[in-house]
Scaffold this motif. Structure first.
Motif, PDB file in Angstrom:
ATOM      1  N   SER A   1      86.994  74.361  -7.506  1.00  0.00           N
ATOM      2  CA  SER A   1      87.482  72.985  -7.391  1.00  0.00           C
ATOM      3  C   SER A   1      87.346  72.249  -8.726  1.00  0.00           C
ATOM      4  O   SER A   1      88.258  71.527  -9.153  1.00  0.00           O
ATOM      5  CB  SER A   1      86.700  72.245  -6.304  1.00  0.00           C
ATOM      6  N   LEU A   2      86.211  72.444  -9.394  1.00  0.00           N
ATOM      7  CA  LEU A   2      85.981  71.805 -10.684  1.00  0.00           C
ATOM      8  C   LEU A   2      86.962  72.319 -11.737  1.00  0.00           C
ATOM      9  O   LEU A   2      87.431  71.546 -12.589  1.00  0.00           O
ATOM     10  CB  LEU A   2      84.542  72.051 -11.148  1.00  0.00           C
ATOM     11  N   LYS A   3      87.263  73.607 -11.681  1.00  0.00           N
ATOM     12  CA  LYS A   3      88.190  74.187 -12.653  1.00  0.00           C
ATOM     13  C   LYS A   3      89.578  73.565 -12.510  1.00  0.00           C
ATOM     14  O   LYS A   3      90.227  73.222 -13.516  1.00  0.00           O
ATOM     15  CB  LYS A   3      88.271  75.700 -12.476  1.00  0.00           C
ATOM     16  N   ASP A   4      90.021  73.400 -11.273  1.00  0.00           N
ATOM     17  CA  ASP A   4      91.320  72.775 -11.029  1.00  0.00           C
ATOM     18  C   ASP A   4      91.327  71.354 -11.580  1.00  0.00           C
ATOM     19  O   ASP A   4      92.270  70.933 -12.264  1.00  0.00           O
ATOM     20  CB  ASP A   4      91.600  72.773  -9.521  1.00  0.00           C
ATOM     21  N   ARG A   5      90.255  70.639 -11.325  1.00  0.00           N
ATOM     22  CA  ARG A   5      90.129  69.258 -11.802  1.00  0.00           C
ATOM     23  C   ARG A   5      90.052  69.217 -13.333  1.00  0.00           C
ATOM     24  O   ARG A   5      90.603  68.316 -13.971  1.00  0.00           O
ATOM     25  CB  ARG A   5      88.871  68.652 -11.175  1.00  0.00           C
ATOM     26  N   TRP A   6      89.374  70.188 -13.914  1.00  0.00           N
ATOM     27  CA  TRP A   6      89.235  70.274 -15.371  1.00  0.00           C
ATOM     28  C   TRP A   6      90.602  70.369 -16.051  1.00  0.00           C
ATOM     29  O   TRP A   6      90.901  69.649 -16.994  1.00  0.00           O
ATOM     30  CB  TRP A   6      88.382  71.492 -15.716  1.00  0.00           C
ATOM     31  N   PHE A   7      91.443  71.269 -15.527  1.00  0.00           N
ATOM     32  CA  PHE A   7      92.753  71.465 -16.136  1.00  0.00           C
ATOM     33  C   PHE A   7      93.694  70.293 -15.874  1.00  0.00           C
ATOM     34  O   PHE A   7      94.601  70.029 -16.657  1.00  0.00           O
ATOM     35  CB  PHE A   7      93.356  72.789 -15.670  1.00  0.00           C
ATOM     36  N   GLN A   8      93.448  69.563 -14.762  1.00  0.00           N
ATOM     37  CA  GLN A   8      94.227  68.349 -14.516  1.00  0.00           C
ATOM     38  C   GLN A   8      93.899  67.266 -15.541  1.00  0.00           C
ATOM     39  O   GLN A   8      94.764  66.479 -15.935  1.00  0.00           O
ATOM     40  CB  GLN A   8      93.951  67.820 -13.105  1.00  0.00           C
ATOM     41  N   ALA A   9      92.639  67.221 -15.973  1.00  0.00           N
ATOM     42  CA  ALA A   9      92.199  66.204 -16.934  1.00  0.00           C
ATOM     43  C   ALA A   9      92.601  66.545 -18.363  1.00  0.00           C
ATOM     44  O   ALA A   9      92.529  65.683 -19.250  1.00  0.00           O
ATOM     45  CB  ALA A   9      90.678  66.033 -16.851  1.00  0.00           C
ATOM     46  N   ASP A  10      93.035  67.782 -18.595  1.00  0.00           N
ATOM     47  CA  ASP A  10      93.419  68.242 -19.931  1.00  0.00           C
ATOM     48  C   ASP A  10      94.814  67.721 -20.270  1.00  0.00           C
ATOM     49  O   ASP A  10      95.828  68.265 -19.824  1.00  0.00           O
ATOM     50  CB  ASP A  10      93.370  69.771 -19.959  1.00  0.00           C
ATOM     51  N   ASN A  11      94.867  66.660 -21.059  1.00  0.00           N
ATOM     52  CA  ASN A  11      96.152  66.035 -21.391  1.00  0.00           C
ATOM     53  C   ASN A  11      97.031  66.975 -22.215  1.00  0.00           C
ATOM     54  O   ASN A  11      96.529  67.764 -23.015  1.00  0.00           O
ATOM     55  CB  ASN A  11      95.931  64.738 -22.174  1.00  0.00           C
ATOM     56  N   PRO A  12      98.352  66.882 -22.022  1.00  0.00           N
ATOM     57  CA  PRO A  12      99.259  67.723 -22.814  1.00  0.00           C
ATOM     58  C   PRO A  12      99.218  67.327 -24.299  1.00  0.00           C
ATOM     59  O   PRO A  12      99.025  66.149 -24.610  1.00  0.00           O
ATOM     60  CB  PRO A  12     100.632  67.440 -22.195  1.00  0.00           C
ATOM     61  N   PRO A  13      99.398  68.293 -25.204  1.00  0.00           N
ATOM     62  CA  PRO A  13      99.583  69.726 -24.890  1.00  0.00           C
ATOM     63  C   PRO A  13      98.270  70.364 -24.449  1.00  0.00           C
ATOM     64  O   PRO A  13      97.248  70.197 -25.107  1.00  0.00           O
ATOM     65  CB  PRO A  13     100.057  70.313 -26.230  1.00  0.00           C
ATOM     66  N   ALA A  14      98.310  71.069 -23.318  1.00  0.00           N
ATOM     67  CA  ALA A  14      97.101  71.643 -22.736  1.00  0.00           C
ATOM     68  C   ALA A  14      96.487  72.678 -23.676  1.00  0.00           C
ATOM     69  O   ALA A  14      97.165  73.583 -24.147  1.00  0.00           O
ATOM     70  CB  ALA A  14      97.433  72.285 -21.392  1.00  0.00           C
ATOM     71  N   ASP A  15      95.186  72.497 -23.969  1.00  0.00           N
ATOM     72  CA  ASP A  15      94.481  73.440 -24.840  1.00  0.00           C
ATOM     73  C   ASP A  15      93.196  73.955 -24.205  1.00  0.00           C
ATOM     74  O   ASP A  15      92.410  74.646 -24.847  1.00  0.00           O
ATOM     75  CB  ASP A  15      94.165  72.799 -26.194  1.00  0.00           C
ATOM     76  N   GLN A  16      92.957  73.555 -22.918  1.00  0.00           N
ATOM     77  CA  GLN A  16      91.773  73.963 -22.172  1.00  0.00           C
ATOM     78  C   GLN A  16      90.492  73.404 -22.784  1.00  0.00           C
ATOM     79  O   GLN A  16      89.401  73.881 -22.496  1.00  0.00           O
ATOM     80  CB  GLN A  16      91.695  75.483 -22.042  1.00  0.00           C
ATOM     81  N   LEU A  17      90.638  72.403 -23.638  1.00  0.00           N
ATOM     82  CA  LEU A  17      89.497  71.703 -24.227  1.00  0.00           C
ATOM     83  C   LEU A  17      89.566  70.242 -23.810  1.00  0.00           C
ATOM     84  O   LEU A  17      90.638  69.647 -23.773  1.00  0.00           O
ATOM     85  CB  LEU A  17      89.534  71.785 -25.754  1.00  0.00           C
ATOM     86  N   LEU A  18      88.408  69.657 -23.496  1.00  0.00           N
ATOM     87  CA  LEU A  18      88.376  68.234 -23.165  1.00  0.00           C
ATOM     88  C   LEU A  18      87.628  67.484 -24.250  1.00  0.00           C
ATOM     89  O   LEU A  18      86.522  67.874 -24.636  1.00  0.00           O
ATOM     90  CB  LEU A  18      87.685  67.996 -21.814  1.00  0.00           C
ATOM     91  N   ASN A  19      88.253  66.397 -24.733  1.00  0.00           N
ATOM     92  CA  ASN A  19      87.517  65.499 -25.617  1.00  0.00           C
ATOM     93  C   ASN A  19      86.788  64.472 -24.751  1.00  0.00           C
ATOM     94  O   ASN A  19      86.840  64.527 -23.516  1.00  0.00           O
ATOM     95  CB  ASN A  19      88.456  64.837 -26.632  1.00  0.00           C
ATOM     96  N   GLU A  20      86.128  63.514 -25.384  1.00  0.00           N
ATOM     97  CA  GLU A  20      85.305  62.566 -24.623  1.00  0.00           C
ATOM     98  C   GLU A  20      86.143  61.724 -23.666  1.00  0.00           C
ATOM     99  O   GLU A  20      85.735  61.464 -22.528  1.00  0.00           O
ATOM    100  CB  GLU A  20      84.538  61.657 -25.585  1.00  0.00           C
ATOM    101  N   GLU A  21      87.326  61.312 -24.090  1.00  0.00           N
ATOM    102  CA  GLU A  21      88.193  60.507 -23.232  1.00  0.00           C
ATOM    103  C   GLU A  21      88.699  61.313 -22.040  1.00  0.00           C
ATOM    104  O   GLU A  21      88.739  60.816 -20.904  1.00  0.00           O
ATOM    105  CB  GLU A  21      89.378  59.978 -24.037  1.00  0.00           C
ATOM    106  N   GLU A  22      89.067  62.568 -22.275  1.00  0.00           N
ATOM    107  CA  GLU A  22      89.531  63.435 -21.185  1.00  0.00           C
ATOM    108  C   GLU A  22      88.383  63.754 -20.227  1.00  0.00           C
ATOM    109  O   GLU A  22      88.585  63.854 -19.007  1.00  0.00           O
ATOM    110  CB  GLU A  22      90.120  64.725 -21.755  1.00  0.00           C
ATOM    111  N   PHE A  23      87.183  63.876 -20.774  1.00  0.00           N
ATOM    112  CA  PHE A  23      86.016  64.141 -19.921  1.00  0.00           C
ATOM    113  C   PHE A  23      85.723  62.948 -19.019  1.00  0.00           C
ATOM    114  O   PHE A  23      85.288  63.097 -17.875  1.00  0.00           O
ATOM    115  CB  PHE A  23      84.795  64.478 -20.787  1.00  0.00           C
TER     116      PHE A  23
END
Length: 360
Positions: A197-219
């Protein structure tokens, strides 16, 4: 007020009662939604503070629904008190709380005419909601540093996964090595479900272009979806997934009021269930279903849950005033807000009228 006191009692006692009921009778409907147990988790789990630093919270201050679809019982108090909400919970001394409430009234009364209009209350609600948002930003900064061990300002899913598993009691170094070498983690089924569930949410929060990394704002969007338009839509979809029994992407009244537990076996439990249904029915028909067609769409639920929606804030202001407006002038006077203090603050102020004008 009797109904409000019952609602407050249900918020704190119902989860414990239902859990005990399930153990004793083992009659829970496997298809039903679980009761909201987040408050119990915080108090009873010694690791809950560490977990809550990096886990998306079940409860979001200033949002009308919990993440699991339950109605936020403290919503009125959260949007009226803002960051002072916890102070009223912790301090039960009536005289001090009465002075705090008088001070709040004077601030809400923007034009100083000794009464609060719906517009003034709307303005105040928006200010208090912004306070909750700023508090979320501050907490997010600490949480982000906790999951960003190399301090590069970006967090990978694997870095987060290691910290999450460590918070659940797994050996951090061992988990990091296994993830690094793509080895099987061998976690229990419940933990695996949470991870997915967290993984799905993680990738939803990853703003385009998706890089599978979250910065502080995306987190921040990951932890607090209520303040991101894209994540708010995701949050609504998650609630629909739990409530929309026929999968038609529309909520009927019967779907929204379906009980969270199985059949009850005594009158006390039945009374609790009846109260739960009545509250959700009222919210569905009078607030969420904007066009009154008996159906709630994703768009309607999103509008209802958006904490920064000015139209919803005005409706909330009118509802809050109506609760205490004894003279029916569509405004709130100081005496009225003190008399109905339990609704606005959660605290019952004794002798509310004593020396009101002197203290004011």
């Amino acid at each position: 007020m009797a109904n409000y006191r019952m609602n407050a009692w249900c918020r704190h006692v119902l989860p414990m009662f239902m859990a005990l009921f399930c153990i004793l009778h083992n009659t829970v409907d496997v298809n039903a939604r679980p009761a909201n147990m987040s408050s119990l988790k915080d108090k009873n789990n010694p690791n809950s503070k560490e977990e809550n630093e990096i886990l998306p919270p079940d409860h979001l201050n200033g949002v009308k629904l919990e993440m699991d679809g339950h109605i936020n019982k403290d919503f009125h108090q959260e949007v009226f008190l803002g960051k002072e909400f916890e102070e009223f919970e912790e301090d039960s001394e009536p005289r001090r709380n009465r002075k705090k409430l008088i001070d709040i009234f004077s601030k809400v009364d923007f034009n100083k005419d000794k009464s609060v209009s719906a517009k003034e209350m709307q303005r105040w609600i928006m200010e208090k909601t912004e306070e909750h948002f700023q508090e979320a930003v501050r907490e997010n900064k600490m949480s982000f540093h906790a999951v960003d061990p190399d301090g590069d300002g970006l967090v990978t899913w694997d870095e987060y996964r290691v910290k999450f598993l460590a918070s659940k009691g797994f050996n951090e170094k061992e988990m990091a090595e296994k993830i690094k070498h793509n080895e099987e983690l061998k976690v229990d089924e419940e933990t695996q479900e949470v991870l997915e569930s967290l993984k799905d949410r993680w990738f939803q929060a990853d703003n385009p272009p998706a890089d599978q990394l979250l910065n502080e704002e995306e987190f921040l969007s990951f932890l607090h979806p209520e303040h991101s338009r894209g994540m708010l839509k995701y949050m609504v979809k998650e609630i629909f997934r739990d409530l929309d029994q026929d999968g038609d992407k529309r909520l009927t009244l019967s779907e929204f009021i379906s009980l969270p537990m199985g059949t009850v076996e005594n009158q006390q439990a039945q009374d609790i269930d009846d109260d739960w249904v009545r509250e959700r029915k009222k919210e569905f028909e009078e607030v969420i279903d904007g066009d009154r067609d008996g159906i709630v769409t994703m768009e309607e639920l999103e509008e209802y849950m958006d904490p920064m929606n000015e139209y919803s804030a005005l409706n909330e202001a009118k509802q809050m005033i109506a609760v205490a407006d004894e003279n029916l002038n569509h405004n709130l006077e100081l005496e009225e807000i003190l008399k109905y203090s339990e609704y606005f603050t959660g605290s019952k102020l004794m002798d509310y009228a004593r020396n009101v004008h002197e203290e004011f």
